[in-house]
Design a protein around this motif. Structure first.
Motif, PDB file in Angstrom:
ATOM      1  N   ASP A 149      47.888  -3.908  22.982  1.00 32.58           N
ATOM      2  CA  ASP A 149      48.875  -3.916  24.063  1.00 32.58           C
ATOM      3  C   ASP A 149      48.436  -4.844  25.193  1.00 32.58           C
ATOM      4  OD1 ASP A 149      50.437  -2.163  22.667  1.00 32.58           O
ATOM      5  OD2 ASP A 149      49.802  -0.379  23.786  1.00 32.58           O
ATOM      6  N   GLU A 150      47.138  -4.856  25.475  1.00 29.95           N
ATOM      7  CA  GLU A 150      46.632  -5.735  26.534  1.00 29.95           C
ATOM      8  C   GLU A 150      46.724  -7.202  26.106  1.00 29.95           C
ATOM      9  OE1 GLU A 150      44.874  -6.495  30.345  1.00 29.95           O
ATOM     10  OE2 GLU A 150      46.015  -4.859  29.443  1.00 29.95           O
ATOM     11  N   VAL A 151      46.498  -7.461  24.820  1.00 27.08           N
ATOM     12  CA  VAL A 151      46.663  -8.826  24.298  1.00 27.08           C
ATOM     13  C   VAL A 151      48.107  -9.275  24.487  1.00 27.08           C
ATOM     14  CG1 VAL A 151      46.634 -10.243  22.201  1.00 27.08           C
ATOM     15  CG2 VAL A 151      44.750  -8.669  22.661  1.00 27.08           C
ATOM     16  N   ALA A 152      49.043  -8.400  24.131  1.00 32.14           N
ATOM     17  CA  ALA A 152      50.460  -8.731  24.269  1.00 32.14           C
ATOM     18  C   ALA A 152      50.846  -8.910  25.729  1.00 32.14           C
ATOM     19  CB  ALA A 152      51.310  -7.639  23.634  1.00 32.14           C
ATOM     20  N   ARG A 153      50.294  -8.082  26.608  1.00 32.93           N
ATOM     21  CA  ARG A 153      50.653  -8.147  28.028  1.00 32.93           C
ATOM     22  C   ARG A 153      50.137  -9.417  28.688  1.00 32.93           C
ATOM     23  NH1 ARG A 153      48.764  -7.279  32.976  1.00 32.93           N
ATOM     24  NH2 ARG A 153      46.631  -6.872  32.258  1.00 32.93           N
ATOM     25  N   THR A 154      48.899  -9.797  28.367  1.00 36.01           N
ATOM     26  CA  THR A 154      48.267 -10.923  29.055  1.00 36.01           C
ATOM     27  C   THR A 154      48.494 -12.266  28.376  1.00 36.01           C
ATOM     28  OG1 THR A 154      46.185 -10.639  27.844  1.00 36.01           O
ATOM     29  CG2 THR A 154      46.445  -9.416  29.922  1.00 36.01           C
ATOM     30  N   GLY A 155      48.758 -12.238  27.065  1.00 37.75           N
ATOM     31  CA  GLY A 155      48.858 -13.483  26.319  1.00 37.75           C
ATOM     32  C   GLY A 155      47.511 -14.109  26.010  1.00 37.75           C
ATOM     33  N   GLU A 156      46.427 -13.405  26.358  1.00 37.26           N
ATOM     34  CA  GLU A 156      45.078 -13.898  26.066  1.00 37.26           C
ATOM     35  C   GLU A 156      44.722 -13.623  24.603  1.00 37.26           C
ATOM     36  OE1 GLU A 156      43.262 -15.513  28.132  1.00 37.26           O
ATOM     37  OE2 GLU A 156      43.737 -14.910  30.191  1.00 37.26           O
ATOM     38  N   SER A 157      43.701 -14.314  24.119  1.00 34.11           N
ATOM     39  CA  SER A 157      43.227 -14.065  22.764  1.00 34.11           C
ATOM     40  C   SER A 157      42.582 -12.687  22.681  1.00 34.11           C
ATOM     41  CB  SER A 157      42.204 -15.126  22.350  1.00 34.11           C
ATOM     42  OG  SER A 157      40.999 -14.968  23.086  1.00 34.11           O
ATOM     43  N   LEU A 158      42.541 -12.156  21.481  1.00 34.76           N
ATOM     44  CA  LEU A 158      41.891 -10.866  21.276  1.00 34.76           C
ATOM     45  C   LEU A 158      40.435 -10.927  21.706  1.00 34.76           C
ATOM     46  CD1 LEU A 158      41.788  -7.980  20.137  1.00 34.76           C
ATOM     47  CD2 LEU A 158      41.410  -8.981  17.866  1.00 34.76           C
ATOM     48  N   GLU A 159      39.760 -12.021  21.397  1.00 34.14           N
ATOM     49  CA  GLU A 159      38.345 -12.164  21.738  1.00 34.14           C
ATOM     50  C   GLU A 159      38.146 -12.135  23.256  1.00 34.14           C
ATOM     51  OE1 GLU A 159      39.006 -13.220  17.714  1.00 34.14           O
ATOM     52  OE2 GLU A 159      39.981 -14.001  19.521  1.00 34.14           O
ATOM     53  N   LYS A 160      39.048 -12.804  23.998  1.00 31.64           N
ATOM     54  CA  LYS A 160      38.932 -12.829  25.460  1.00 31.64           C
ATOM     55  C   LYS A 160      39.191 -11.436  26.043  1.00 31.64           C
ATOM     56  CE  LYS A 160      38.900 -14.658  29.687  1.00 31.64           C
ATOM     57  NZ  LYS A 160      39.420 -13.563  30.505  1.00 31.64           N
ATOM     58  N   VAL A 161      40.209 -10.761  25.539  1.00 30.54           N
ATOM     59  CA  VAL A 161      40.508  -9.417  26.023  1.00 30.54           C
ATOM     60  C   VAL A 161      39.348  -8.474  25.700  1.00 30.54           C
ATOM     61  CG1 VAL A 161      42.035  -7.421  25.717  1.00 30.54           C
ATOM     62  CG2 VAL A 161      43.003  -9.718  25.938  1.00 30.54           C
ATOM     63  N   ALA A 162      38.764  -8.623  24.509  1.00 34.23           N
ATOM     64  CA  ALA A 162      37.631  -7.784  24.132  1.00 34.23           C
ATOM     65  C   ALA A 162      36.428  -8.056  25.031  1.00 34.23           C
ATOM     66  CB  ALA A 162      37.260  -8.020  22.672  1.00 34.23           C
ATOM     67  N   ALA A 163      36.201  -9.326  25.354  1.00 36.33           N
ATOM     68  CA  ALA A 163      35.089  -9.671  26.248  1.00 36.33           C
ATOM     69  C   ALA A 163      35.299  -9.073  27.630  1.00 36.33           C
ATOM     70  CB  ALA A 163      34.947 -11.186  26.332  1.00 36.33           C
ATOM     71  N   ASP A 164      36.528  -9.135  28.129  1.00 41.46           N
ATOM     72  CA  ASP A 164      36.832  -8.533  29.434  1.00 41.46           C
ATOM     73  C   ASP A 164      36.611  -7.024  29.396  1.00 41.46           C
ATOM     74  OD1 ASP A 164      37.503 -11.032  30.389  1.00 41.46           O
ATOM     75  OD2 ASP A 164      39.672 -10.735  30.196  1.00 41.46           O
ATOM     76  N   PHE A 165      36.996  -6.402  28.294  1.00 37.77           N
ATOM     77  CA  PHE A 165      36.802  -4.956  28.135  1.00 37.77           C
ATOM     78  C   PHE A 165      35.314  -4.615  28.147  1.00 37.77           C
ATOM     79  CE2 PHE A 165      36.059  -1.205  25.545  1.00 37.77           C
ATOM     80  CZ  PHE A 165      36.972  -0.294  26.064  1.00 37.77           C
ATOM     81  N   VAL A 166      34.513  -5.412  27.430  1.00 41.24           N
ATOM     82  CA  VAL A 166      33.068  -5.175  27.390  1.00 41.24           C
ATOM     83  C   VAL A 166      32.478  -5.260  28.792  1.00 41.24           C
ATOM     84  CG1 VAL A 166      30.855  -6.148  26.627  1.00 41.24           C
ATOM     85  CG2 VAL A 166      32.741  -5.898  24.998  1.00 41.24           C
ATOM     86  N   MET A 167      32.853  -6.277  29.543  1.00 36.65           N
ATOM     87  CA  MET A 167      32.272  -6.442  30.872  1.00 36.65           C
ATOM     88  C   MET A 167      32.740  -5.360  31.841  1.00 36.65           C
ATOM     89  SD  MET A 167      30.196  -8.682  30.213  1.00 36.65           S
ATOM     90  CE  MET A 167      29.464  -8.576  31.848  1.00 36.65           C
ATOM     91  N   ALA A 168      33.940  -4.831  31.603  1.00 38.58           N
ATOM     92  CA  ALA A 168      34.436  -3.751  32.463  1.00 38.58           C
ATOM     93  C   ALA A 168      33.760  -2.423  32.163  1.00 38.58           C
ATOM     94  CB  ALA A 168      35.942  -3.614  32.295  1.00 38.58           C
ATOM     95  N   HIS A 169      33.436  -2.189  30.881  1.00 37.99           N
ATOM     96  CA  HIS A 169      32.929  -0.885  30.472  1.00 37.99           C
ATOM     97  C   HIS A 169      31.462  -0.882  30.050  1.00 37.99           C
ATOM     98  CE1 HIS A 169      36.935   0.981  30.592  1.00 37.99           C
ATOM     99  NE2 HIS A 169      37.373  -0.185  30.150  1.00 37.99           N
ATOM    100  N   ARG A 170      30.921  -2.033  29.730  1.00 37.93           N
ATOM    101  CA  ARG A 170      29.505  -2.173  29.375  1.00 37.93           C
ATOM    102  C   ARG A 170      28.969  -3.412  30.091  1.00 37.93           C
ATOM    103  NH1 ARG A 170      30.467   2.209  27.690  1.00 37.93           N
ATOM    104  NH2 ARG A 170      29.830   3.152  25.711  1.00 37.93           N
ATOM    105  N   GLY A 171      28.964  -3.332  31.413  1.00 31.94           N
ATOM    106  CA  GLY A 171      28.634  -4.487  32.236  1.00 31.94           C
ATOM    107  C   GLY A 171      27.224  -5.010  32.052  1.00 31.94           C
ATOM    108  N   SER A 172      26.336  -4.224  31.439  1.00 32.64           N
ATOM    109  CA  SER A 172      24.970  -4.678  31.194  1.00 32.64           C
ATOM    110  C   SER A 172      24.861  -5.594  29.980  1.00 32.64           C
ATOM    111  CB  SER A 172      24.040  -3.472  31.005  1.00 32.64           C
ATOM    112  OG  SER A 172      24.488  -2.659  29.925  1.00 32.64           O
TER     113      SER A 172
END
Length: 262
Positions: A196-219
């Motif tokens: 859903d976030e991929v569809a909302r932002t138009g970003e690639s899955l890899e970019k959305v996944a990277a953003d998710f990692v940094m938001a939830h596993r910032g280390s």
């Protein structure tokens, strides 16, 4: 280094998709015969169709290995294997105060006892033959217990205890026992969660996944999700002849999420 498993038979539980499928694919590519497991005949058949062009031989077994009954069916159908990868697992967030006993029990039976049963049955034959590999797929959540998934973290920590203890029990037998700890990994399940976030932002899955990692596993040091193949590569290595001096270890493929030098 050339890893090959010609003449070896492996079992990968929960291997019709995600990390388990990537592990099965890696073992098959190196010449192993692999028992591919899923809960339904349809999921197993679909996985076998995707694996048919690899050098090794893939065999299917449909059954829920979180249960004693289906585990017993597996042991009857495939009494001996040289490599066991205990990948079967479930996860999902739920607040500690809303998690009933039944859910703790479900996570324990699936994530912990399925692997205990596999190891208890297959290790004896490995010891008799003087060679074997047992791998538990744990998680960085075994060390970084998630506040929203205490029941899940508990089950993954339990896997580390079983893995280390069993390695000591099998000392000097030629059978190694290790745990592999993935971090955030871009599996089919994660892709579904992020669609859903991929569809909302138009970003690639890899970019959305990277953003998710940094938001939830910032280390995270790699600052992205790992691929399932990156996790599988560690499992293939630790299952190989070349990894004969590695046992009793908790091997992290977490992208540096766990902030520790050991």
């Amino acid at each position: 280094m050339h890893i090959q498993f010609n003449g070896r038979r492996a079992l990968v539980t929960g291997s019709t998709g995600g990390i388990g499928f990537a592990i099965a694919k890696g073992l098959l590519a190196a010449g192993a015969e692999v028992v591919v497991n899923g809960r339904s005949e349809a999921s197993v058949a679909a996985a076998l169709a995707r694996l048919q062009d690899l050098p090794g031989r893939a065999i299917g077994f449909a059954g829920d290995l979180a249960t004693e009954a289906d585990s017993a069916r597996l042991f009857a159908a495939h009494p001996d294997v040289d490599i066991v990868v205990n990948n079967l697992g479930i996860f999902g967030p739920q607040d500690f105060f809303d998690t009933p006993d039944s859910e703790w029990e479900r996570f324990f039976q699936t994530n912990v006892m399925s692997g205990v049963r596999m190891a208890r049955h297959y290790a004896q034959g490995m010891v008799a033959r003087g060679w074997g590999r047992i791998v538990f797929i744990s998680s960085e959540s075994a060390i970084n217990i998630p506040a929203d998934m205490v029941h899940y973290g508990f089950s993954k920590t339990a896997q580390l205890a079983v893995s280390r203890g069993l390695a000591k029990r099998l000392a000097g037998t030629g059978v190694t026992v290790n745990a592999v700890l993935p971090g955030p990994t871009l599996s089919e399940g994660v892709a579904e969660m992020l669609k859903d976030e991929v569809a909302r932002t138009g970003e690639s899955l890899e970019k959305v996944a990277a953003d998710f990692v940094m938001a939830h596993r910032g280390s995270s040091i790699i600052r992205r999700a790992a691929s399932v193949d990156e996790v599988a590569n560690m499992v293939v290595y630790v299952s190989s002849e070349q990894a004969s001096a590695t046992t009793g270890a908790a091997l992290r493929v977490d992208g540096g999420v766990v902030d520790s030098i050991v």
